[in-house]
Design a protein around this motif. Structure first.
Motif, PDB file in Angstrom:
ATOM      1  N   LEU A 161      63.819  74.406  67.072  1.00 31.07           N
ATOM      2  CA  LEU A 161      62.601  74.274  66.643  1.00 31.07           C
ATOM      3  C   LEU A 161      62.414  74.442  64.965  1.00 31.07           C
ATOM      4  O   LEU A 161      61.846  73.636  64.229  1.00 31.07           O
ATOM      5  N   ARG A 162      63.455  75.312  64.535  1.00 32.25           N
ATOM      6  CA  ARG A 162      63.465  75.628  63.041  1.00 32.25           C
ATOM      7  C   ARG A 162      64.088  74.419  62.587  1.00 32.25           C
ATOM      8  O   ARG A 162      63.778  74.175  61.529  1.00 32.25           O
ATOM      9  N   ARG A 163      65.148  73.948  62.988  1.00 26.09           N
ATOM     10  CA  ARG A 163      65.829  72.637  62.564  1.00 26.09           C
ATOM     11  C   ARG A 163      65.009  71.217  62.922  1.00 26.09           C
ATOM     12  O   ARG A 163      65.339  70.381  62.420  1.00 26.09           O
ATOM     13  N   GLY A 164      63.761  71.395  63.147  1.00 27.45           N
ATOM     14  CA  GLY A 164      62.933  70.260  63.541  1.00 27.45           C
ATOM     15  C   GLY A 164      63.428  69.578  64.682  1.00 27.45           C
ATOM     16  O   GLY A 164      63.117  68.406  64.951  1.00 27.45           O
ATOM     17  N   GLU A 165      64.261  70.104  65.687  1.00 27.00           N
ATOM     18  CA  GLU A 165      64.593  69.397  67.099  1.00 27.00           C
ATOM     19  C   GLU A 165      63.639  69.713  67.967  1.00 27.00           C
ATOM     20  O   GLU A 165      62.574  70.286  67.685  1.00 27.00           O
ATOM     21  N   LYS A 166      63.592  68.949  69.133  1.00 26.10           N
ATOM     22  CA  LYS A 166      62.834  68.835  70.299  1.00 26.10           C
ATOM     23  C   LYS A 166      63.326  69.572  71.370  1.00 26.10           C
ATOM     24  O   LYS A 166      64.183  68.784  72.078  1.00 26.10           O
ATOM     25  N   PRO A 167      63.507  70.764  71.609  1.00 30.08           N
ATOM     26  CA  PRO A 167      64.157  71.424  72.820  1.00 30.08           C
ATOM     27  C   PRO A 167      63.464  70.452  74.274  1.00 30.08           C
ATOM     28  O   PRO A 167      62.502  70.335  74.149  1.00 30.08           O
ATOM     29  N   PRO A 168      64.522  70.240  75.031  1.00 37.02           N
ATOM     30  CA  PRO A 168      64.118  69.836  76.524  1.00 37.02           C
ATOM     31  C   PRO A 168      63.028  70.540  77.269  1.00 37.02           C
ATOM     32  O   PRO A 168      63.126  71.787  77.501  1.00 37.02           O
ATOM     33  N   VAL A 169      62.123  70.228  77.621  1.00 36.85           N
ATOM     34  CA  VAL A 169      60.894  70.839  78.172  1.00 36.85           C
ATOM     35  C   VAL A 169      61.341  71.225  79.745  1.00 36.85           C
ATOM     36  O   VAL A 169      62.031  70.603  80.175  1.00 36.85           O
ATOM     37  N   GLY A 170      60.388  72.093  80.340  1.00 35.83           N
ATOM     38  CA  GLY A 170      60.780  72.339  81.667  1.00 35.83           C
ATOM     39  C   GLY A 170      61.848  73.452  81.958  1.00 35.83           C
ATOM     40  O   GLY A 170      62.115  74.034  81.132  1.00 35.83           O
ATOM     41  N   THR A 171      62.355  73.320  83.149  1.00 34.47           N
ATOM     42  CA  THR A 171      63.360  74.508  83.463  1.00 34.47           C
ATOM     43  C   THR A 171      64.658  74.038  82.386  1.00 34.47           C
ATOM     44  O   THR A 171      65.174  72.835  82.211  1.00 34.47           O
ATOM     45  N   GLN A 172      65.099  75.468  82.260  1.00 34.37           N
ATOM     46  CA  GLN A 172      66.351  75.525  81.260  1.00 34.37           C
ATOM     47  C   GLN A 172      67.661  75.767  82.107  1.00 34.37           C
ATOM     48  O   GLN A 172      68.697  76.046  81.498  1.00 34.37           O
ATOM     49  N   ASN A 173      67.317  75.619  83.516  1.00 39.25           N
ATOM     50  CA  ASN A 173      68.423  76.035  84.380  1.00 39.25           C
ATOM     51  C   ASN A 173      68.935  74.635  84.694  1.00 39.25           C
ATOM     52  O   ASN A 173      68.627  73.793  85.586  1.00 39.25           O
ATOM     53  N   MET A 225      59.243  82.341  82.174  1.00 35.91           N
ATOM     54  CA  MET A 225      58.823  81.175  81.141  1.00 35.91           C
ATOM     55  C   MET A 225      58.093  81.515  80.107  1.00 35.91           C
ATOM     56  O   MET A 225      57.593  82.780  79.953  1.00 35.91           O
ATOM     57  N   ILE A 226      58.155  80.855  79.109  1.00 34.49           N
ATOM     58  CA  ILE A 226      57.383  80.873  77.826  1.00 34.49           C
ATOM     59  C   ILE A 226      56.906  79.519  77.526  1.00 34.49           C
ATOM     60  O   ILE A 226      57.181  78.402  78.021  1.00 34.49           O
ATOM     61  N   VAL A 255      65.977  81.404  74.743  1.00 33.56           N
ATOM     62  CA  VAL A 255      65.015  81.533  73.913  1.00 33.56           C
ATOM     63  C   VAL A 255      65.238  81.736  72.397  1.00 33.56           C
ATOM     64  O   VAL A 255      64.333  80.814  71.680  1.00 33.56           O
ATOM     65  N   VAL A 256      66.157  82.360  72.146  1.00 35.34           N
ATOM     66  CA  VAL A 256      66.693  82.226  70.669  1.00 35.34           C
ATOM     67  C   VAL A 256      67.151  80.967  70.171  1.00 35.34           C
ATOM     68  O   VAL A 256      66.896  80.467  69.266  1.00 35.34           O
ATOM     69  N   GLU A 257      67.915  80.273  71.112  1.00 40.05           N
ATOM     70  CA  GLU A 257      68.525  78.931  70.861  1.00 40.05           C
ATOM     71  C   GLU A 257      67.225  77.881  70.871  1.00 40.05           C
ATOM     72  O   GLU A 257      67.309  77.084  69.979  1.00 40.05           O
ATOM     73  N   ILE A 258      66.308  78.236  71.550  1.00 42.34           N
ATOM     74  CA  ILE A 258      64.920  77.186  71.485  1.00 42.34           C
ATOM     75  C   ILE A 258      64.300  77.365  70.104  1.00 42.34           C
ATOM     76  O   ILE A 258      63.822  76.463  69.593  1.00 42.34           O
ATOM     77  N   ASN A 277      53.939  73.017  75.189  1.00 39.71           N
ATOM     78  CA  ASN A 277      55.238  72.819  76.031  1.00 39.71           C
ATOM     79  C   ASN A 277      55.824  73.980  76.765  1.00 39.71           C
ATOM     80  O   ASN A 277      55.779  75.077  76.171  1.00 39.71           O
ATOM     81  N   TYR A 278      56.152  73.874  77.986  1.00 42.24           N
ATOM     82  CA  TYR A 278      56.840  74.945  78.797  1.00 42.24           C
ATOM     83  C   TYR A 278      57.848  74.883  78.886  1.00 42.24           C
ATOM     84  O   TYR A 278      58.852  73.806  79.091  1.00 42.24           O
ATOM     85  N   TYR A 279      58.775  76.045  78.768  1.00 39.09           N
ATOM     86  CA  TYR A 279      60.171  76.244  79.001  1.00 39.09           C
ATOM     87  C   TYR A 279      60.465  77.307  80.027  1.00 39.09           C
ATOM     88  O   TYR A 279      59.971  78.312  79.609  1.00 39.09           O
ATOM     89  N   GLU A 280      60.919  76.742  81.093  1.00 43.60           N
ATOM     90  CA  GLU A 280      61.014  77.745  82.052  1.00 43.60           C
ATOM     91  C   GLU A 280      62.384  78.052  82.478  1.00 43.60           C
ATOM     92  O   GLU A 280      63.468  77.448  82.033  1.00 43.60           O
ATOM     93  N   ASP A 281      62.478  79.023  83.325  1.00 42.13           N
ATOM     94  CA  ASP A 281      63.902  79.570  83.670  1.00 42.13           C
ATOM     95  C   ASP A 281      64.668  80.025  82.663  1.00 42.13           C
ATOM     96  O   ASP A 281      65.849  79.636  82.413  1.00 42.13           O
TER      97      ASP A 281
END
Length: 273
Positions: free
Chosen positions: A231-243, A198-199, A224-227, A214-218
């Motif tokens: 973020l660079r585009r100003g979007e909000k990646p879903p937090v928690g497990t990425q699986n 996780m990161i 992580v590159v997609e996340i 925010n935690y990004y897991e699995d």
């Protein structure tokens, strides 16, 4: 307005309304030294005076920075949770507030200001700030990416996660990208071992008013590159497990045990057992 100014506001408010009126327009200041003769016992009543006067000034001056109005309120709110003779216990939340308001790092002047507010020697604040890895003593990016390096995450590929981030951003660990947007560091166990690796992303783009952690897991090197790019585009990646096959900390594919109602114990009547 940073936490440094909040302590200065308290002192100025105790001196005169006119000084506070002038100071309210100096929203770009990052340091305000305390006078040598400042009476430490005046902070609590002065804070109430400053808060009341501050509301009056804000009504008269709508253009005043919103961050100025919140700096003093945050400090007063934090201190209100501790007895007046134990205000030094507020050192960690005050340092965290100062870090949020300084773009993710703690200059020495901010640590000195915290020491003044809680009435301790500066070295006592330095000891805390240098002990905990959550406090950064050098500048970080607006998004500070922290890779967990503890054993479960390391076994599950955290080194590859960090390598993917560093290569994609073109930096070394604890360096900031040229545009000031990103930096990469390491954090020890963040309590998500079941969802390793996780990161976490500390978001300092909006100061203390919009700060998130925010935690990004699995995660995988690709994810992580997609996340980062989201973020660079100003979007909000879903937090928690990425699986997508997991729900929070549950097993991939769903539960395989404990699928029915548990049976009652063989003897409910303890006297009869």
């Amino acid at each position: 307005m940073s936490i440094l100014n909040a302590g200065c506001v308290i002192r100025i408010a105790a001196n005169s309304d006119q000084n506070l009126r002038v100071f309210s327009s100096l929203t770009l200041l990052h340091f305000c030294p305390f006078s040598a003769d400042t009476d430490s016992t005046m902070f609590a009543p002065a804070a109430r005076v400053a808060s009341k006067r501050l509301l009056e000034i804000l009504r008269q001056s709508p253009q005043t920075s919103r961050s100025f109005s919140t700096a003093l309120n945050y400090v007063a709110e934090i201190l209100s949770h501790y007895p007046s003779n134990y205000k030094q216990s507020a050192v960690i939340p005050l340092l965290d507030l100062a870090q949020q308001q300084h773009g993710g790092w703690l200059p020495v002047s901010a640590m000195n200001a915290v020491a003044k507010v809680i009435e301790v020697a500066p070295i006592r604040v330095y000891e805390v700030a240098t002990f905990y890895s959550m406090f950064n003593r050098t500048k970080v990016g607006k998004y500070h990416l922290l890779v967990c390096g503890t054993t479960p995450c390391m076994i599950r590929g955290s080194r590859e996660i960090e390598e993917a981030l560093l290569n994609h951003l073109g930096v070394k660990r604890n360096e900031v990208t040229k545009d000031g947007m990103f930096s990469v560091g390491e954090m020890e166990c963040m309590g998500c071992c079941v969802n390793a690796p996780m990161i976490t992303v500390a978001d300092y783009t909006k100061g203390s008013e919009g700060y998130t952690y925010n935690y990004y897991e699995d995660v995988t090197p690709k994810r992580v590159v997609e996340i980062v790019e989201m973020l660079r585009r100003g979007e909000k990646p879903p937090v928690g497990t990425q699986n997508p096959k997991r729900i929070m900390g549950g097993p991939e594919g769903g539960n395989t045990t404990l699928l029915s109602e548990p049976k009652p114990p063989p003897c409910r009547d303890l006297d009869a057992c």
